[in-house]
Design a protein around this motif. Structure first.
Motif, PDB file in Angstrom:
ATOM      1  N   MET A  81       0.862  -1.015   0.170  1.00 20.86           N
ATOM      2  CA  MET A  81      -0.486   0.480   0.158  1.00 20.86           C
ATOM      3  C   MET A  81       0.970   1.395   0.249  1.00 20.86           C
ATOM      4  SD  MET A  81      -2.717   1.323   2.775  1.00 20.86           S
ATOM      5  CE  MET A  81      -4.279   2.066   2.638  1.00 20.86           C
ATOM      6  N   ILE A  82       0.450   2.065  -0.519  1.00 19.28           N
ATOM      7  CA  ILE A  82       0.861   3.351  -0.869  1.00 19.28           C
ATOM      8  C   ILE A  82       0.960   4.072   0.855  1.00 19.28           C
ATOM      9  CG2 ILE A  82       1.492   5.547  -1.712  1.00 19.28           C
ATOM     10  CD1 ILE A  82       0.377   4.308  -4.676  1.00 19.28           C
ATOM     11  N   GLU A  83       1.863   4.567   1.031  1.00 21.88           N
ATOM     12  CA  GLU A  83       1.981   5.187   2.056  1.00 21.88           C
ATOM     13  C   GLU A  83       2.545   6.848   1.848  1.00 21.88           C
ATOM     14  OE1 GLU A  83       3.970   3.466   5.835  1.00 21.88           O
ATOM     15  OE2 GLU A  83       3.114   1.357   5.027  1.00 21.88           O
ATOM     16  N   ASN A  84       2.797   7.112   0.697  1.00 23.45           N
ATOM     17  CA  ASN A  84       3.528   8.621   0.755  1.00 23.45           C
ATOM     18  C   ASN A  84       2.919   9.305  -0.576  1.00 23.45           C
ATOM     19  OD1 ASN A  84       4.920  10.669   0.068  1.00 23.45           O
ATOM     20  ND2 ASN A  84       7.392  10.181   0.696  1.00 23.45           N
ATOM     21  N   TYR A  85       1.779   9.667  -0.760  1.00 23.12           N
ATOM     22  CA  TYR A  85       1.404  10.288  -1.569  1.00 23.12           C
ATOM     23  C   TYR A  85       2.069  12.026  -2.351  1.00 23.12           C
ATOM     24  CZ  TYR A  85      -1.842   7.252  -1.250  1.00 23.12           C
ATOM     25  OH  TYR A  85      -2.900   5.407  -1.584  1.00 23.12           O
ATOM     26  N   ASP A  86       2.934  11.753  -1.552  1.00 22.33           N
ATOM     27  CA  ASP A  86       3.992  13.660  -2.114  1.00 22.33           C
ATOM     28  C   ASP A  86       4.770  13.392  -2.988  1.00 22.33           C
ATOM     29  OD1 ASP A  86       3.660  14.421   0.368  1.00 22.33           O
ATOM     30  OD2 ASP A  86       6.127  13.918   1.104  1.00 22.33           O
ATOM     31  N   ILE A  87       4.092  12.157  -3.940  1.00 22.36           N
ATOM     32  CA  ILE A  87       4.496  12.280  -5.489  1.00 22.36           C
ATOM     33  C   ILE A  87       3.435  12.782  -6.066  1.00 22.36           C
ATOM     34  CG2 ILE A  87       3.543   9.641  -6.394  1.00 22.36           C
ATOM     35  CD1 ILE A  87       6.438   9.486  -7.536  1.00 22.36           C
ATOM     36  N   LEU A  88       2.398  12.770  -5.604  1.00 23.57           N
ATOM     37  CA  LEU A  88       1.023  13.517  -6.716  1.00 23.57           C
ATOM     38  C   LEU A  88       1.433  14.636  -6.660  1.00 23.57           C
ATOM     39  CD1 LEU A  88      -1.969  11.848  -4.874  1.00 23.57           C
ATOM     40  CD2 LEU A  88      -0.484  11.238  -7.289  1.00 23.57           C
ATOM     41  N   LYS A  89       2.636  15.516  -5.755  1.00 19.56           N
ATOM     42  CA  LYS A  89       2.913  17.203  -5.731  1.00 19.56           C
ATOM     43  C   LYS A  89       3.960  17.435  -6.064  1.00 19.56           C
ATOM     44  CE  LYS A  89       1.179  16.962  -1.300  1.00 19.56           C
ATOM     45  NZ  LYS A  89       1.579  17.572   0.242  1.00 19.56           N
ATOM     46  N   GLU A  90       4.980  16.277  -6.091  1.00 20.43           N
ATOM     47  CA  GLU A  90       5.992  16.766  -7.195  1.00 20.43           C
ATOM     48  C   GLU A  90       7.318  15.619  -7.508  1.00 20.43           C
ATOM     49  OE1 GLU A  90       8.393  19.882  -5.715  1.00 20.43           O
ATOM     50  OE2 GLU A  90       9.031  18.813  -4.235  1.00 20.43           O
ATOM     51  N   GLY A  91       7.724  15.528  -8.474  1.00 20.94           N
ATOM     52  CA  GLY A  91       8.637  13.840  -8.813  1.00 20.94           C
ATOM     53  C   GLY A  91       9.313  13.986  -9.770  1.00 20.94           C
ATOM     54  N   LYS A  92      10.438  13.300 -10.234  1.00 21.63           N
ATOM     55  CA  LYS A  92      10.444  12.679 -11.372  1.00 21.63           C
ATOM     56  C   LYS A  92      10.656  11.755 -11.238  1.00 21.63           C
ATOM     57  CE  LYS A  92      15.317  12.730  -9.056  1.00 21.63           C
ATOM     58  NZ  LYS A  92      16.530  13.508  -9.316  1.00 21.63           N
ATOM     59  N   THR A  93      11.158  11.379 -13.005  1.00 19.81           N
ATOM     60  CA  THR A  93      11.714  10.092 -13.595  1.00 19.81           C
ATOM     61  C   THR A  93      12.810   9.445 -14.841  1.00 19.81           C
ATOM     62  OG1 THR A  93      10.404   7.690 -14.042  1.00 19.81           O
ATOM     63  CG2 THR A  93       9.574   9.870 -15.000  1.00 19.81           C
ATOM     64  N   GLU A  94      13.435   8.546 -14.942  1.00 17.89           N
ATOM     65  CA  GLU A  94      14.491   8.829 -15.935  1.00 17.89           C
ATOM     66  C   GLU A  94      13.591   9.278 -17.225  1.00 17.89           C
ATOM     67  OE1 GLU A  94      17.770   9.315 -15.738  1.00 17.89           O
ATOM     68  OE2 GLU A  94      16.906   9.836 -13.305  1.00 17.89           O
ATOM     69  N   LEU A  95      13.717   9.665 -18.171  1.00 19.55           N
ATOM     70  CA  LEU A  95      14.068   8.599 -19.167  1.00 19.55           C
ATOM     71  C   LEU A  95      14.413   8.011 -20.245  1.00 19.55           C
ATOM     72  CD1 LEU A  95      13.370  12.652 -20.084  1.00 19.55           C
ATOM     73  CD2 LEU A  95      11.458  11.066 -20.116  1.00 19.55           C
ATOM     74  N   PRO A  96      13.981   6.927 -21.158  1.00 20.92           N
ATOM     75  CA  PRO A  96      15.216   6.486 -22.276  1.00 20.92           C
ATOM     76  C   PRO A  96      16.458   6.648 -22.123  1.00 20.92           C
ATOM     77  CG  PRO A  96      12.903   5.907 -22.551  1.00 20.92           C
ATOM     78  CD  PRO A  96      13.266   7.549 -21.756  1.00 20.92           C
ATOM     79  N   ASN A  97      16.177   8.935 -23.175  1.00 24.42           N
ATOM     80  CA  ASN A  97      17.361   8.346 -23.670  1.00 24.42           C
ATOM     81  C   ASN A  97      18.591   9.124 -22.052  1.00 24.42           C
ATOM     82  OD1 ASN A  97      16.000  11.476 -22.596  1.00 24.42           O
ATOM     83  ND2 ASN A  97      15.740  12.182 -24.499  1.00 24.42           N
ATOM     84  N   GLY A  98      18.074   8.923 -20.849  1.00 24.46           N
ATOM     85  CA  GLY A  98      19.283   9.565 -19.690  1.00 24.46           C
ATOM     86  C   GLY A  98      19.050  11.356 -19.282  1.00 24.46           C
ATOM     87  N   CYS A  99      17.524  11.297 -20.264  1.00 24.75           N
ATOM     88  CA  CYS A  99      17.833  12.962 -19.387  1.00 24.75           C
ATOM     89  C   CYS A  99      16.631  12.095 -17.890  1.00 24.75           C
ATOM     90  CB  CYS A  99      16.561  14.271 -20.098  1.00 24.75           C
ATOM     91  SG  CYS A  99      17.504  14.110 -21.670  1.00 24.75           S
ATOM     92  N   THR A 100      15.807  13.875 -17.247  1.00 28.29           N
ATOM     93  CA  THR A 100      14.509  13.154 -16.598  1.00 28.29           C
ATOM     94  C   THR A 100      13.481  14.258 -16.639  1.00 28.29           C
ATOM     95  OG1 THR A 100      16.991  13.538 -14.828  1.00 28.29           O
ATOM     96  CG2 THR A 100      14.776  13.774 -13.694  1.00 28.29           C
ATOM     97  N   LEU A 101      12.840  13.853 -16.602  1.00 25.97           N
ATOM     98  CA  LEU A 101      11.512  14.036 -16.747  1.00 25.97           C
ATOM     99  C   LEU A 101      10.942  14.498 -15.437  1.00 25.97           C
ATOM    100  CD1 LEU A 101       9.112  15.316 -18.183  1.00 25.97           C
ATOM    101  CD2 LEU A 101       7.817  12.943 -17.882  1.00 25.97           C
ATOM    102  N   TYR A 102      10.748  16.188 -15.299  1.00 27.01           N
ATOM    103  CA  TYR A 102       9.820  16.396 -13.415  1.00 27.01           C
ATOM    104  C   TYR A 102       8.635  16.154 -13.831  1.00 27.01           C
ATOM    105  CZ  TYR A 102      15.164  16.583 -13.154  1.00 27.01           C
ATOM    106  OH  TYR A 102      16.505  16.317 -12.442  1.00 27.01           O
ATOM    107  N   TRP A 103       7.998  16.635 -12.876  1.00 23.54           N
ATOM    108  CA  TRP A 103       6.771  16.993 -12.205  1.00 23.54           C
ATOM    109  C   TRP A 103       6.358  17.901 -11.408  1.00 23.54           C
ATOM    110  CZ3 TRP A 103       7.616  12.247 -12.990  1.00 23.54           C
ATOM    111  CH2 TRP A 103       7.135  11.938 -11.352  1.00 23.54           C
ATOM    112  N   LYS A 104       5.539  19.348 -11.083  1.00 29.87           N
ATOM    113  CA  LYS A 104       5.030  19.251 -10.075  1.00 29.87           C
ATOM    114  C   LYS A 104       3.483  19.463  -9.620  1.00 29.87           C
ATOM    115  CE  LYS A 104       6.863  23.676 -11.573  1.00 29.87           C
ATOM    116  NZ  LYS A 104       8.094  25.111 -11.136  1.00 29.87           N
ATOM    117  N   LEU A 105       2.858  19.877  -8.963  1.00 27.12           N
ATOM    118  CA  LEU A 105       1.970  21.065  -8.871  1.00 27.12           C
ATOM    119  C   LEU A 105       1.486  22.168  -9.580  1.00 27.12           C
ATOM    120  CD1 LEU A 105       0.008  19.733  -5.993  1.00 27.12           C
ATOM    121  CD2 LEU A 105      -1.157  18.954  -8.282  1.00 27.12           C
ATOM    122  N   ASN A 106       0.607  22.535 -10.835  1.00 25.02           N
ATOM    123  CA  ASN A 106       0.682  23.634 -11.044  1.00 25.02           C
ATOM    124  C   ASN A 106      -0.059  24.790 -10.421  1.00 25.02           C
ATOM    125  OD1 ASN A 106      -2.351  23.160 -12.031  1.00 25.02           O
ATOM    126  ND2 ASN A 106      -1.573  23.073 -14.102  1.00 25.02           N
TER     127      ASN A 106
END
Length: 96
Positions: free
Chosen positions: A1-26
């Motif tokens: 079970m997910i206990e930390n929902y902070d990823i909904l506010k902001e987060g990041k993930t690695e892209l296949p090309n080696g770069c990073t995709l970031y997101w945040k609430l707008n």
């Protein structure tokens, strides 16, 4: 079970090309996505500005246009070749 929902506010993930995709609430109920593909941050998508169906359609159309461009280049390269066939000198010399 997910206990930390902070990823909904902001987060990041690695892209296949080696770069990073970031997101945040707008601030208006959606998220803004940015990437570090060219350095300081490139705006990728804002969920409140463009519908996900529009984004997926644009990506699909772009792939089709890229295929068409490759086909056009291949056709132009093929048409640039000299396709004239020289006469067969062996047959003309021996069978006259």
């Amino acid at each position: 079970m997910i206990e930390n929902y902070d990823i909904l506010k902001e987060g990041k993930t690695e892209l296949p090309n080696g770069c990073t995709l970031y997101w945040k609430l707008n601030g208006v109920g959606g998220r803004t996505y940015i990437s570090d593909e060219i350095g300081g941050g490139v705006h990728v998508w804002d969920t409140c500005i463009v519908d996900d169906g529009t984004l997926l359609t644009a990506m699909s159309v772009e792939k089709g246009l890229e295929r068409l461009e490759r086909h056009k280049k291949e056709l132009e390269r093929f048409q640039s070749y000299d396709t004239t066939v020289p006469p067969n000198t062996f047959e003309t010399e021996n069978f006259q």
